[in-house]
Design a protein around this motif. Structure first.
Motif, PDB file in Angstrom:
ATOM      1  N   GLY B 146       0.851  -1.155  -0.183  1.00  0.00           N
ATOM      2  CA  GLY B 146       0.169   0.082   0.001  1.00  0.00           C
ATOM      3  C   GLY B 146       1.068   1.302  -0.133  1.00  0.00           C
ATOM      4  O   GLY B 146       0.519   2.266  -0.779  1.00  0.00           O
ATOM      5  N   PHE B 147       1.758   1.146   0.607  1.00  0.00           N
ATOM      6  CA  PHE B 147       2.857   2.413   0.992  1.00  0.00           C
ATOM      7  C   PHE B 147       3.574   2.491  -0.211  1.00  0.00           C
ATOM      8  O   PHE B 147       3.576   3.741  -0.803  1.00  0.00           O
ATOM      9  CB  PHE B 147       3.835   1.964   2.101  1.00  0.00           C
ATOM     10  N   SER B 148       3.965   1.631  -1.107  1.00  0.00           N
ATOM     11  CA  SER B 148       4.885   1.711  -2.145  1.00  0.00           C
ATOM     12  C   SER B 148       3.846   2.070  -3.414  1.00  0.00           C
ATOM     13  O   SER B 148       4.239   2.816  -4.208  1.00  0.00           O
ATOM     14  CB  SER B 148       5.743   0.501  -2.654  1.00  0.00           C
ATOM     15  N   SER B 149       2.785   1.585  -3.462  1.00  0.00           N
ATOM     16  CA  SER B 149       1.910   2.026  -4.241  1.00  0.00           C
ATOM     17  C   SER B 149       1.358   3.513  -4.185  1.00  0.00           C
ATOM     18  O   SER B 149       1.376   4.174  -4.999  1.00  0.00           O
ATOM     19  CB  SER B 149       0.407   1.065  -4.011  1.00  0.00           C
ATOM     20  N   TYR B 150       1.312   3.885  -2.860  1.00  0.00           N
ATOM     21  CA  TYR B 150       0.930   5.372  -2.671  1.00  0.00           C
ATOM     22  C   TYR B 150       2.415   6.144  -3.303  1.00  0.00           C
ATOM     23  O   TYR B 150       1.915   7.150  -3.801  1.00  0.00           O
ATOM     24  CB  TYR B 150       1.129   5.489  -1.028  1.00  0.00           C
ATOM     25  N   LEU B 151       3.596   5.896  -3.197  1.00  0.00           N
ATOM     26  CA  LEU B 151       4.683   6.484  -3.381  1.00  0.00           C
ATOM     27  C   LEU B 151       4.751   6.568  -4.986  1.00  0.00           C
ATOM     28  O   LEU B 151       4.993   7.640  -5.739  1.00  0.00           O
ATOM     29  CB  LEU B 151       6.058   5.739  -3.033  1.00  0.00           C
ATOM     30  N   LEU B 152       4.209   5.330  -5.531  1.00  0.00           N
ATOM     31  CA  LEU B 152       4.376   5.386  -7.245  1.00  0.00           C
ATOM     32  C   LEU B 152       3.373   6.124  -7.985  1.00  0.00           C
ATOM     33  O   LEU B 152       3.460   6.665  -8.822  1.00  0.00           O
ATOM     34  CB  LEU B 152       4.701   4.043  -7.763  1.00  0.00           C
ATOM     35  N   ILE B 153       2.207   6.021  -7.120  1.00  0.00           N
ATOM     36  CA  ILE B 153       0.930   6.652  -7.841  1.00  0.00           C
ATOM     37  C   ILE B 153       1.249   8.004  -7.653  1.00  0.00           C
ATOM     38  O   ILE B 153       1.276   8.816  -8.558  1.00  0.00           O
ATOM     39  CB  ILE B 153      -0.472   6.211  -6.992  1.00  0.00           C
ATOM     40  N   GLY B 154       1.872   8.551  -6.563  1.00  0.00           N
ATOM     41  CA  GLY B 154       2.238  10.038  -6.294  1.00  0.00           C
ATOM     42  C   GLY B 154       3.533  10.193  -6.876  1.00  0.00           C
ATOM     43  O   GLY B 154       4.125  11.389  -6.577  1.00  0.00           O
ATOM     44  N   HIS B 155       4.108   9.498  -7.864  1.00  0.00           N
ATOM     45  CA  HIS B 155       5.295   9.885  -8.296  1.00  0.00           C
ATOM     46  C   HIS B 155       5.352  11.160  -8.877  1.00  0.00           C
ATOM     47  O   HIS B 155       6.502  12.056  -8.570  1.00  0.00           O
ATOM     48  CB  HIS B 155       5.876   8.874  -9.185  1.00  0.00           C
ATOM     49  N   TRP B 156       4.538  11.581  -9.560  1.00  0.00           N
ATOM     50  CA  TRP B 156       4.654  13.100 -10.196  1.00  0.00           C
ATOM     51  C   TRP B 156       3.713  13.714  -9.318  1.00  0.00           C
ATOM     52  O   TRP B 156       2.694  14.372  -9.365  1.00  0.00           O
ATOM     53  CB  TRP B 156       3.901  13.189 -11.539  1.00  0.00           C
ATOM     54  N   TYR B 157       4.119  14.128  -7.931  1.00  0.00           N
ATOM     55  CA  TYR B 157       3.415  14.594  -6.914  1.00  0.00           C
ATOM     56  C   TYR B 157       3.126  16.043  -6.980  1.00  0.00           C
ATOM     57  O   TYR B 157       2.129  16.698  -6.452  1.00  0.00           O
ATOM     58  CB  TYR B 157       3.987  14.499  -5.383  1.00  0.00           C
ATOM     59  N   HIS B 158       4.027  16.612  -7.923  1.00  0.00           N
ATOM     60  CA  HIS B 158       3.459  18.148  -8.218  1.00  0.00           C
ATOM     61  C   HIS B 158       2.090  18.416  -8.874  1.00  0.00           C
ATOM     62  O   HIS B 158       1.747  19.432  -8.970  1.00  0.00           O
ATOM     63  CB  HIS B 158       4.718  18.741  -9.076  1.00  0.00           C
ATOM     64  N   LYS B 159       1.748  17.238  -9.511  1.00  0.00           N
ATOM     65  CA  LYS B 159       0.432  17.189 -10.141  1.00  0.00           C
ATOM     66  C   LYS B 159      -0.488  16.905  -9.137  1.00  0.00           C
ATOM     67  O   LYS B 159      -0.637  16.051  -8.669  1.00  0.00           O
ATOM     68  CB  LYS B 159       0.408  16.087 -11.399  1.00  0.00           C
ATOM     69  N   ALA B 160      -1.555  17.868  -8.900  1.00  0.00           N
ATOM     70  CA  ALA B 160      -2.324  17.704  -7.927  1.00  0.00           C
ATOM     71  C   ALA B 160      -3.361  16.379  -8.038  1.00  0.00           C
ATOM     72  O   ALA B 160      -3.656  15.528  -7.047  1.00  0.00           O
ATOM     73  CB  ALA B 160      -3.463  18.869  -7.937  1.00  0.00           C
ATOM     74  N   SER B 161      -3.767  16.262  -9.273  1.00  0.00           N
ATOM     75  CA  SER B 161      -4.583  14.997  -9.403  1.00  0.00           C
ATOM     76  C   SER B 161      -3.827  13.407  -8.752  1.00  0.00           C
ATOM     77  O   SER B 161      -4.294  12.737  -8.414  1.00  0.00           O
ATOM     78  CB  SER B 161      -5.081  14.623 -10.885  1.00  0.00           C
ATOM     79  N   ALA B 162      -2.393  13.666  -9.261  1.00  0.00           N
ATOM     80  CA  ALA B 162      -1.547  12.256  -8.809  1.00  0.00           C
ATOM     81  C   ALA B 162      -1.576  12.324  -7.487  1.00  0.00           C
ATOM     82  O   ALA B 162      -1.749  11.197  -6.872  1.00  0.00           O
ATOM     83  CB  ALA B 162      -0.349  12.521  -9.436  1.00  0.00           C
ATOM     84  N   ALA B 163      -1.208  13.629  -6.720  1.00  0.00           N
ATOM     85  CA  ALA B 163      -1.285  13.454  -5.253  1.00  0.00           C
ATOM     86  C   ALA B 163      -2.697  12.992  -4.585  1.00  0.00           C
ATOM     87  O   ALA B 163      -2.578  12.352  -3.572  1.00  0.00           O
ATOM     88  CB  ALA B 163      -0.998  14.840  -4.632  1.00  0.00           C
ATOM     89  N   ASP B 164      -3.906  13.532  -5.315  1.00  0.00           N
ATOM     90  CA  ASP B 164      -5.072  13.210  -4.732  1.00  0.00           C
ATOM     91  C   ASP B 164      -5.276  11.718  -4.840  1.00  0.00           C
ATOM     92  O   ASP B 164      -5.655  11.059  -4.136  1.00  0.00           O
ATOM     93  CB  ASP B 164      -6.011  13.861  -5.408  1.00  0.00           C
ATOM     94  N   ALA B 165      -4.893  11.162  -6.094  1.00  0.00           N
ATOM     95  CA  ALA B 165      -5.126   9.738  -6.333  1.00  0.00           C
ATOM     96  C   ALA B 165      -4.419   8.850  -5.482  1.00  0.00           C
ATOM     97  O   ALA B 165      -4.786   7.901  -5.113  1.00  0.00           O
ATOM     98  CB  ALA B 165      -4.708   9.538  -7.845  1.00  0.00           C
ATOM     99  N   ALA B 166      -3.203   9.361  -4.944  1.00  0.00           N
ATOM    100  CA  ALA B 166      -2.398   8.474  -4.077  1.00  0.00           C
ATOM    101  C   ALA B 166      -2.951   8.548  -2.776  1.00  0.00           C
ATOM    102  O   ALA B 166      -3.206   7.340  -2.082  1.00  0.00           O
ATOM    103  CB  ALA B 166      -0.910   9.072  -3.999  1.00  0.00           C
ATOM    104  N   LYS B 167      -3.512   9.666  -2.475  1.00  0.00           N
ATOM    105  CA  LYS B 167      -3.909   9.688  -0.991  1.00  0.00           C
ATOM    106  C   LYS B 167      -5.248   8.720  -1.029  1.00  0.00           C
ATOM    107  O   LYS B 167      -5.528   8.116  -0.126  1.00  0.00           O
ATOM    108  CB  LYS B 167      -4.460  11.069  -0.790  1.00  0.00           C
ATOM    109  N   LYS B 168      -6.196   8.962  -2.071  1.00  0.00           N
ATOM    110  CA  LYS B 168      -7.512   8.144  -2.310  1.00  0.00           C
ATOM    111  C   LYS B 168      -7.180   6.699  -2.322  1.00  0.00           C
ATOM    112  O   LYS B 168      -7.487   6.105  -1.570  1.00  0.00           O
ATOM    113  CB  LYS B 168      -7.895   8.494  -3.552  1.00  0.00           C
ATOM    114  N   ALA B 169      -5.862   6.196  -2.894  1.00  0.00           N
ATOM    115  CA  ALA B 169      -5.671   4.818  -3.036  1.00  0.00           C
ATOM    116  C   ALA B 169      -5.207   4.620  -1.566  1.00  0.00           C
ATOM    117  O   ALA B 169      -5.981   3.318  -1.299  1.00  0.00           O
ATOM    118  CB  ALA B 169      -4.529   4.509  -3.943  1.00  0.00           C
ATOM    119  N   PHE B 170      -4.384   5.321  -0.717  1.00  0.00           N
ATOM    120  CA  PHE B 170      -4.176   4.782   0.303  1.00  0.00           C
ATOM    121  C   PHE B 170      -5.237   4.984   1.555  1.00  0.00           C
ATOM    122  O   PHE B 170      -5.633   3.837   2.153  1.00  0.00           O
ATOM    123  CB  PHE B 170      -2.847   5.928   1.084  1.00  0.00           C
ATOM    124  N   ILE B 171      -6.135   5.866   1.306  1.00  0.00           N
ATOM    125  CA  ILE B 171      -7.249   5.995   2.438  1.00  0.00           C
ATOM    126  C   ILE B 171      -8.314   4.823   1.937  1.00  0.00           C
ATOM    127  O   ILE B 171      -8.758   4.178   3.006  1.00  0.00           O
ATOM    128  CB  ILE B 171      -7.676   7.529   2.394  1.00  0.00           C
TER     129      ILE B 171
END
Lengths: 105, 613
Positions: B146-171
């Motif tokens: 879950g953690f590594s998936s969070y890291l990799l989904i949010g790899h382009w974390y400067h993109k708001a949608s990627a950061a949100d998606a990472a958060k959504k996956a984790f939560i």
């Protein structure tokens, strides 16, 4: 022979005068003198007791020696106290006790 | 010493990740090499084990000793066929994805060391799940993926949608993991052990209700991780990550971990533990997910989202098979799906890169002429996914449909319907993206992908074709003693052929040869609903987050503001300061007042002493 009570009354009066002086007066020099007065009052009662408790016409010398100590310590205290007051006056240009409240503010 | 060789499966990727992160964070080439080497080494080790290398049972380490032995936290590894063959899927696809990433991430300005460290951490955590010999260790790996998936989904974390998606996956995963944790504790209580080896045969003496609760709580974990309805919402959003990550984590391996865990439990606890109620729930959830996701996929325009929903729908198949007590079919489909879905995602990745990061299929078109090899590989994956006879997906889907027909015909017909939908949306995707002429500038300039991307595609294409045949499946399907059962022409075969034909014809009729420039099915309420993912995300957003959560947040805010902050913190501070003010009056700084008070005290003392109070 003067009874013990008279000495004690004198001593009490002196002590009360000293205490009243400390409470009433602002000038630290006067306060200091009143303090000495109170010490003297204590000395008087000591010597009076030494005489009253004596046996065969001899006083209790221990107490008299003690009163000499009190006098000696009072002298030392005067030396330090006067030095403090002089230093205080140099720093503040005043020796009023009411002026010594900088810590409070 | 030798018996501890399997620990390298965990240690090598972990070491690579640590080195990437700590030492080579500025030197992405070295980091990439390290990660690829660790993936290659674990793959080699895995092949060696499958080829018959036997080093005996690896040592078990007691991580947290507890006085009562069964409560201690052990870390042990299983090297049985189920685990080792699953490891082959993980490390094999892992290595190909690592290599593909080299080409895909070329020219990317983000920190590639971080990316490869993330991949290595994922390989470590996934191996931890696969090889775990007890549920506690599975859970550790579970959280780590879950953690590594969070890291990799949010790899382009400067993109708001990627950061949100990472958060959504984790939560979203947290919700499922909560149930999973309860399930693990229930298992410990009911079976007396978290170790898989100790669970065998204990189910018989346990009340059915308790068993149902245990299994369903454990199933919650799979619902989260394998993105089943109603926790499926995170997977389509997870497509914000780099495409190779989607291929490895969100198609082939991690999302299949839920199915793997369920099958592992089914083997360990025995079929008796999976009560009828539990099975019905599991199979229904799988069927609902399969149907919903396939429906939504028919109206998605983003190439990765179509694939994401297709993954959801195939995972639904697998979960349905688990619910039908056909773990064998579930693992078969997991295994073929891993290869062809990784192929589809990597193919989509190549297409996306070559179209200058364009993901909308309506802005592609005509790609078959410009990048024939990539498109050919993609088509192989499509054939496997829509189960054209002879391709790997056909055999595994057939196995599931057989099992469904045997246990419960309702699920069989759902599966057949989903198969028709699958054919429809995949044909739509291929027709629109690859046929006709280019509809946008990016697609006009598309060219064949580089060697580092083509090589994995070709290998995966081969696997997508052959992995379903008995001679290879018997040796590689992650299930002890798996045998590709004799293929018989019967009702399931005709029905799946029928749904295949139905889907193909429907898609051809609607989309023609890719000449259209917009979706002819769009514009009505149904299409809008499907495009909006049947409003499920919106429902969660409005009702769960905006409604329930907001109410709870208000209550908590009130408790926080009024009681904790107002009464406890500020109240006690107020009380103390008032009391202090009161006391400070005594210390006015006036020498005369002090003297007066001490004189008064002396007087009181004298009076007390003199008059013997």
């Amino acid at each position: 022979m003067i009874p013990l009570a008279h000495y004690l009354i004198l001593s009490g009066l002196l002590f009360s005068i000293g205490l009243a002086g400390i409470i009433i007066r602002k000038n630290i020099l006067v306060v200091f003198m009143c303090l000495e007065l109170m010490l003297t009052a204590a000395n008087i009662s000591l010597v009076a007791f030494s005489r009253a408790q004596g046996t065969a016409g001899l006083p209790v010398y221990d107490v008299q020696i003690l009163s000499l100590f009190v006098t000696g310590i009072a002298a030392a205290e005067v030396a330090i106290g006067l030095a403090l007051i002089v230093a205080l006056f140099r720093a503040r240009k005043t020796v009023e006790s009411t002026a010594l409240n900088t810590l409070k503010d | 010493m030798m018996q501890n060789l399997p620990w390298l499966f965990l240690l090598l990727p972990l070491l690579a990740a640590a080195l990437d992160w700590v030492l080579f964070s500025k030197c992405s080439k070295t980091a990439a090499t390290l990660s690829i080497l660790s993936a290659a080494a674990t793959l080699a080790l895995c092949v060696a084990y499958l080829a018959g290398l036997n080093t005996g049972a690896p040592d078990v380490y007691t991580w947290m000793p507890v006085a009562e032995e069964r409560l201690s936290l052990h870390l042990g590894l299983l090297t049985d066929p189920l685990a080792m063959r699953m490891m082959l899927v993980v490390t094999g696809i892992g290595l190909l994805v690592h290599i593909f990433s080299l080409g895909y991430m070329k020219g990317d300005t983000s920190n590639l060391s971080r990316y490869f460290a993330g991949l290595s951490i994922f390989m470590f955590s996934m191996s931890c799940i696969v090889l775990a010999d007890n549920l506690a260790m599975t859970f550790i790996g579970w959280e780590m993926v879950g953690f590594s998936s969070y890291l990799l989904i949010g790899h382009w974390y400067h993109k708001a949608s990627a950061a949100d998606a990472a958060k959504k996956a984790f939560i979203t995963n947290r919700v499922g993991d909560f149930g999973f944790l309860i399930g693990i504790l229930l298992t410990l209580g009911v079976f007396g052990s978290m170790n898989f080896a100790d669970m065998a045969g204990k189910a018989a003496g346990i009340p059915a209700a308790l068993l149902t609760a245990t299994v369903l709580c454990l199933f919650c974990g799979a619902v989260g991780k394998s993105a089943q309805f109603p926790l499926h919402v995170w997977l389509p959003d997870a497509m914000e990550g780099p495409t190779p990550v989607s291929a490895l984590i969100h198609a082939a391996t991690m999302v299949a971990a839920g199915v793997y865990m369920l099958v592992r439990l089914q083997i360990a606890m025995g079929h008796a533990a999976f009560t009828d109620t539990a099975c019905a729930v599991i199979a229904s959830v799988g069927a609902i997910t399969a149907a919903l996701a396939a429906l939504i996929a028919t109206q998605q325009d983003d190439i990765k989202r179509v694939l994401a929903y297709s993954t959801l729908s195939q995972l639904g198949y697998m979960v349905m098979a688990v619910g039908l007590l056909a773990g064998e079919a579930a693992m078969f489909h997991l295994y073929t799906h891993a290869w062809f879905k990784a192929l589809l995602f990597l193919g989509a990745g190549a297409v996306i890169v070559c179209c200058h990061h364009e993901q909308n299929i309506w802005k592609m078109g005509g790609l078959a002429k410009r990048m024939p090899l990539t498109v050919l590989c993609f088509l192989m994956g499509t054939c496997a996914l829509i189960a054209i006879p002879g391709f790997s997906g056909f055999f595994s889907k057939e196995a599931i449909l057989d099992a469904a027909l045997e246990h419960c015909p309702v699920f069989f017909w759902v599966g057949a319907g989903v198969a028709a939908l699958t054919t429809f949306y995949m044909t739509r995707l291929c027709l629109v993206a690859f046929c006709g002429s280019a509809r946008a500038h990016g697609a006009e300039q598309a060219h064949e992908a580089g060697a580092s991307m083509l090589l994995p595609l070709l290998i995966l294409a081969v696997m997508a074709i052959i992995s379903g045949y008995g001679f290879i499946a018997d040796a590689l399907v992650p299930y002890a003693g798996f045998e590709a059962h004799g293929f018989a022409v019967g009702l399931p075969f005709y029905v799946s052929l029928g749904s295949l034909g139905l889907g193909l014809v429907a898609a051809l009729l609607v989309y023609g040869c890719g000449k259209r420039s917009s979706d002819p099915l769009a514009g009505n309420a149904l299409s809008a609903a499907l495009r909006e993912r049947l409003y499920i995300d919106e429902f969660y957003d409005k009702v769960l987050i905006g409604g329930v959560q907001a109410i709870i947040a208000h209550i908590i805010e009130f408790i926080d503001a009024a009681i904790i902050r107002g009464l406890c913190v500020q109240g006690s501070a107020w009380l103390t300061s008032r009391f202090g003010l009161l006391l400070s009056k005594l210390q006015g700084g006036s020498l005369r007042a002090y003297t007066f008070l001490s004189g008064l005290g002396l007087l009181v003392l004298i009076i007390l002493l003199a008059f013997n109070f």
